[in-house]
Scaffold this active site. Structure first.
Site, short mmCIF file in Angstrom:
data_model
loop_
_atom_site.label_atom_id
_atom_site.label_comp_id
_atom_site.label_asym_id
_atom_site.label_seq_id
_atom_site.Cartn_x
_atom_site.Cartn_y
_atom_site.Cartn_z
N TYR A 37 0.84 -1.19 0.00
CA TYR A 37 0.00 0.00 0.00
C TYR A 37 0.88 1.25 0.00
O TYR A 37 0.69 2.18 -0.79
CB TYR A 37 -0.90 -0.04 1.25
CG TYR A 37 -1.79 1.15 1.40
CD1 TYR A 37 -3.01 1.21 0.74
CD2 TYR A 37 -1.41 2.24 2.19
CE1 TYR A 37 -3.84 2.30 0.87
CE2 TYR A 37 -2.22 3.34 2.32
CZ TYR A 37 -3.44 3.37 1.66
OH TYR A 37 -4.24 4.46 1.79
N ASP A 38 1.89 1.25 0.89
CA ASP A 38 2.80 2.40 0.99
C ASP A 38 3.54 2.64 -0.31
O ASP A 38 3.75 3.77 -0.73
CB ASP A 38 3.83 2.19 2.11
CG ASP A 38 3.19 2.22 3.48
OD1 ASP A 38 2.02 2.65 3.56
OD2 ASP A 38 3.84 1.81 4.45
N LYS A 116 8.50 0.26 18.41
CA LYS A 116 7.22 0.68 17.84
C LYS A 116 6.43 -0.58 17.49
O LYS A 116 6.78 -1.30 16.55
CB LYS A 116 7.44 1.54 16.60
CG LYS A 116 6.14 2.11 16.07
CD LYS A 116 6.39 3.17 15.03
CE LYS A 116 5.16 3.94 14.65
NZ LYS A 116 4.03 3.15 14.20
N CYS A 447 19.91 -25.23 -22.69
CA CYS A 447 20.63 -25.11 -23.95
C CYS A 447 21.41 -26.41 -24.12
O CYS A 447 22.16 -26.81 -23.22
CB CYS A 447 21.58 -23.91 -23.91
SG CYS A 447 22.80 -23.97 -25.23
N CYS A 452 28.34 -23.94 -25.75
CA CYS A 452 27.72 -22.62 -25.51
C CYS A 452 28.60 -21.79 -24.58
O CYS A 452 28.97 -22.23 -23.50
CB CYS A 452 26.34 -22.82 -24.88
SG CYS A 452 25.60 -21.28 -24.31
S1 IVH Z 1 3.77 6.91 21.21
C1 IVH Z 1 1.91 10.46 19.64
N1 IVH Z 1 4.88 4.59 21.37
O1 IVH Z 1 2.27 4.19 16.43
C2 IVH Z 1 1.21 9.18 19.39
N2 IVH Z 1 3.24 4.89 19.71
O2 IVH Z 1 2.36 5.90 14.14
C3 IVH Z 1 2.11 8.00 19.43
N3 IVH Z 1 2.78 2.89 18.37
O3 IVH Z 1 -0.91 5.53 16.92
C4 IVH Z 1 2.17 7.42 20.75
N4 IVH Z 1 4.20 1.58 19.41
O4 IVH Z 1 -0.49 3.11 17.68
C5 IVH Z 1 3.99 5.33 20.73
N5 IVH Z 1 5.93 2.56 21.68
C6 IVH Z 1 5.05 3.30 21.03
C7 IVH Z 1 4.28 2.79 19.98
C8 IVH Z 1 3.39 3.63 19.34
C9 IVH Z 1 3.30 1.66 18.47
C10 IVH Z 1 1.78 3.29 17.39
C11 IVH Z 1 0.56 3.97 17.97
C12 IVH Z 1 0.42 5.24 17.22
C13 IVH Z 1 1.20 4.95 15.99
C14 IVH Z 1 1.68 6.21 15.31
#
Ligand code: IVH
Length: 687
Positions: A37-38, A116, A447, A452
């Site tokens: 998608y990205d 994340k 081949c 060759c």
């Molecule tokens: S901080 C300011 N910490 O990432 C809002 N977010 O791309 C972000 N996410 O909606 C909050 N792990 O669902 C934060 N360790 C983490 C995170 C995190 C996943 C997600 C979250 C947010 C999205 C933003």
């Protein structure tokens, strides 16, 4: 692409992106993964930058995502649920720092790094220490009340832990607490859920985020409970104490890291790998360290969240648009991307096999730019339904070569062309033969011309790589051949310093090095010798099986000349292999070649029967890099204990040993439920 073609492409991209967006947000049934998608969105953005006249504010890519579904009660968030700005490399990370430093002149900045998570953001409200309401993010302002479903998640405390929290804080004196965090499904749970769905003919989830989202949106909490979701807290959005408190935590909280500690003491899961870093150099090593852990991390992740740790500084930096300026999300490179196949060309391999290769616009995937990918064989092209001109999904994980994994047929404009295997060899014009592939129903094209030149060049490259004559790269080999110094691989062993030194760009010294290296590599194991011969279907493993069975070349020659049966009876060797071995050793040219190698000084060492040991009967697959030993040594250690090392994962594999940056073999192992060992566990069983 000219302007009209570009406009058509933009239209195509728009409608496909809109369809995917709808599938994702409204139907909870994404057809593709985020990377794809990205990638399509990125291409659209780039085209619109080039041709801004095609911009259209009403077109779907300009609409905001995340509309709440009507099924649940809508709730308003007290504080808006924000998003994060992404950074994709170190340079962008430094740019971010530059921007914030301008606003924080003279302040010392510590950064807080955490994983994340790739799940679903939720808000949890606790009143007087009791969980009273949980909601999805929705559009950031309005979400959906999913309290009942969230209550089924064991890692969400229903009552805050007053005993573990500092100074008795918890149910007692906390009037109101809003926790933000991520609902996740572990990779393991996702695999078993998909297995079950497959059996029941239900659609599969593309990733753990979609599975988590799909589960939370079940109206029946019992169904949600079955999904074994987890929750990780990452922020406190609001905290009010009951009355004027002398010993409240809120008044004391100064950093984001303290929020994490407090969340943990309340009884929440928080990321265990988090760290405070004193500068971006430390942040970058955190990112690199986690990149290595990531493939084996139990949950899906897509990056690292970096925050300015000090809450006062956070306040100064504030929010711009819908993202805080004091945070950045470092995103790891996507492993999948989309691109357009410009052409399909055919490569001639060392056995003469014709391998189709897709050529596309240079495309960034998994951190490197790629412009071609092997399509393996005609079967693969047919399985994919690939045509020249198609928009495809390419995948590159770790150090694995890129693959075409999917054709986006909806992106077709009707001008795509079917690919046909050439009727003669593209290099020498020789006749093409079709042969069956061992153990498969499909055929491969070869081949048939033994002279060759493409085939011979690939063979020479294979030969020197098995003999480990590293001084002779493809360019030098071609040069020696063009100069008439060698006509076949056996001639390599008669090269002298005097032959090489007079050639332009070769001096005395390099000539001496080459000759010395060749001399050093004249002795070779029987297994490797067989592998070096380049017999059709005889790779490293099969060569080892044959070598161990016969122990010497002489015994193999006698058997091959008289009967097929003995080779056929070797374990792991099927009829296609034994037929080709037999043909090879009954061909006068091959026998002359072997004789010439021996006359030129190649010494073949007798193969020892593999010793029985604690690994007897076990098959190992190695993937990724091991920190403590080379792959060669790991192989030797396994063989010495009676085990076998094979190239690909199947249900007969006993163990997959996964090092750093494992490739698709790890994924296959997970899919097939094969036991996976990390390096530590592997070293343990070697003892
Ligand atoms: S901080 C300011 N910490 O990432 C809002 N977010 O791309 C972000 N996410 O909606 C909050 N792990 O669902 C934060 N360790 C983490 C995170 C995190 C996943 C997600 C979250 C947010 C999205 C933003």
């Amino acid at each position: 692409m000219d302007k009209t073609q570009t406009q058509k492409r933009i239209q195509k991209l728009r409608s496909e992106i809109a369809r995917l967006r709808n599938a994702y947000h409204i139907e909870n049934a994404p057809g593709v993964t985020d990377d794809i998608y990205d990638s399509l969105t990125r291409e659209l953005k780039e085209l619109l930058q080039k041709y801004p006249e095609f911009n259209d504010l009403n077109s779907p890519e300009n609409r905001v995502a995340g509309k709440p579904l009507d099924k649940f009660v809508k709730v308003k968030h007290e504080t808006r649920m924000l998003s994060l700005n992404d950074v994709f490399n170190e340079e962008e990370l430094f740019d971010w720092e530059k921007r914030i430093k301008k606003l924080l002149i003279g302040s010392e900045i510590n950064y807080f790094c955490e994983v994340k998570f790739d799940g679903l953001a939720v808000s949890l409200i606790y009143e007087n220490g009791i969980f009273t309401r949980g909601a999805t993010r929705g559009d950031g302002f309005i979400g959906e009340d999913i309290t009942q479903n969230l209550k089924t998640i064991h890692s969400i405390p229903l009552v805050l832990n007053p005993l573990l929290s500092p100074e008795g804080v918890g149910g007692g004196n906390l009037k109101y607490l809003e926790v933000r965090g991520e609902v996740l499904m572990s990779k393991k749970t996702l695999i078993s859920l998909n297995k079950k769905n497959k059996k029941e003919n239900k659609p599969l989830f593309a990733n753990s985020r979609n599975a988590a989202a799909g589960s939370l949106r079940q109206l029946d909490p019992e169904l949600a409970a079955e999904r074994k979701l987890d929750f990780f807290a990452y922020d406190i959005a609001e905290m009010k104490e009951a009355g004027p408190l002398l010993r409240g935590p809120a008044s004391k909280l100064q950093t984001h890291s303290e929020k994490h500690k407090l969340l943990k003491s309340f009884g929440f899961n928080v990321d265990q790998d988090d760290a405070v870093c004193k500068d971006l150099k430390e942040v970058i090593s955190f990112i690199k360290k986690f990149e290595k852990i990531r493939p084996n991390f139990p949950y899906g992740t897509d990056g690292v969240v970096i925050s300015v740790d000090n809450l006062k500084l956070q306040e100064i930096l504030g929010v711009v648009g819908k993202a805080p300026r004091y945070m950045a999300a470092f995103k790891y490179p996507a492993e999948k991307a989309t691109t357009v196949v410009k052409n399909i060309v055919v490569n001639v391999g060392r056995t003469g096999v014709l391998t189709p290769l897709a050529i596309f616009e240079p495309t960034l995937v998994a951190g490197s730019t790629v412009s071609k990918a092997t399509l393996h064989n005609m079967d693969q092209i047919e399985r994919l339904g690939l045509k020249i001109g198609d928009t495809v999904v390419i995948e590159k994980a770790g150090d694995v070569i890129p693959k075409v994994v999917e054709v986006l047929t909806r992106m077709r404009i009707g001008k795509e062309k079917k690919f046909k295997m050439p009727e003669v060899c593209p290099t020498c014009g020789g006749k093409i033969e079709k042969k069956e592939l061992p153990g498969q129903k499909s055929v491969a094209y070869y081949c048939s011309n033994s002279k060759c030149s493409a085939k011979n060049e690939r063979y020479l490259e294979h030969f020197v790589s098995v003999f480990e004559i590293y001084e002779l790269g493809p360019k030098i080999l071609r040069r020696f051949k063009d100069e008439g110094l060698i006509t076949d691989a056996a001639d390599i062993f008669t090269l002298t310093k005097e032959d090489i030194a007079p050639l332009q760009r070769f001096g005395e010294k390099s000539a001496e090095n080459i000759v010395q290296e060749i001399k050093n590599k004249k002795k070779i194991s029987f297994a490797k010798f067989l592998w070096a011969l380049g017999i059709l279907h005889v790779g490293e493993e099969t060569a080892r099986d044959i070598a161990v069975h016969f122990s010497t070349l002489e015994k193999l020659l006698i058997s091959a000349r008289t009967t097929l049966a003995e080779i056929d009876n070797i374990e792991n060797i099927g009829p296609a292999v034994s037929k080709s071995v037999n043909e090879f050793f009954n061909d006068k040219n091959s026998l002359n070649f072997i004789k010439k190698l021996q006359e030129n000084g190649v010494i073949i060492e007798k193969a020892e029967k593999t010793k029985a040991g604690k690994f007897t009967g076990l098959n190992f697959v190695l993937t990724g890099t091991l920190a403590q030993m080379s792959r060669e040594i790991a192989k030797e250690r396994i063989l010495a204990l009676g085990g076998k090392v094979v190239g690909s994962v199947s249900k007969n594999t006993s163990y997959v040993v996964a090092g750093i940056d494992p490739g698709s073999k790890l994924k296959n192992a997970e899919k097939l439920g094969v036991k996976i060992l990390n390096e530590k566990e592997f070293l343990e069983i070697l003892k």
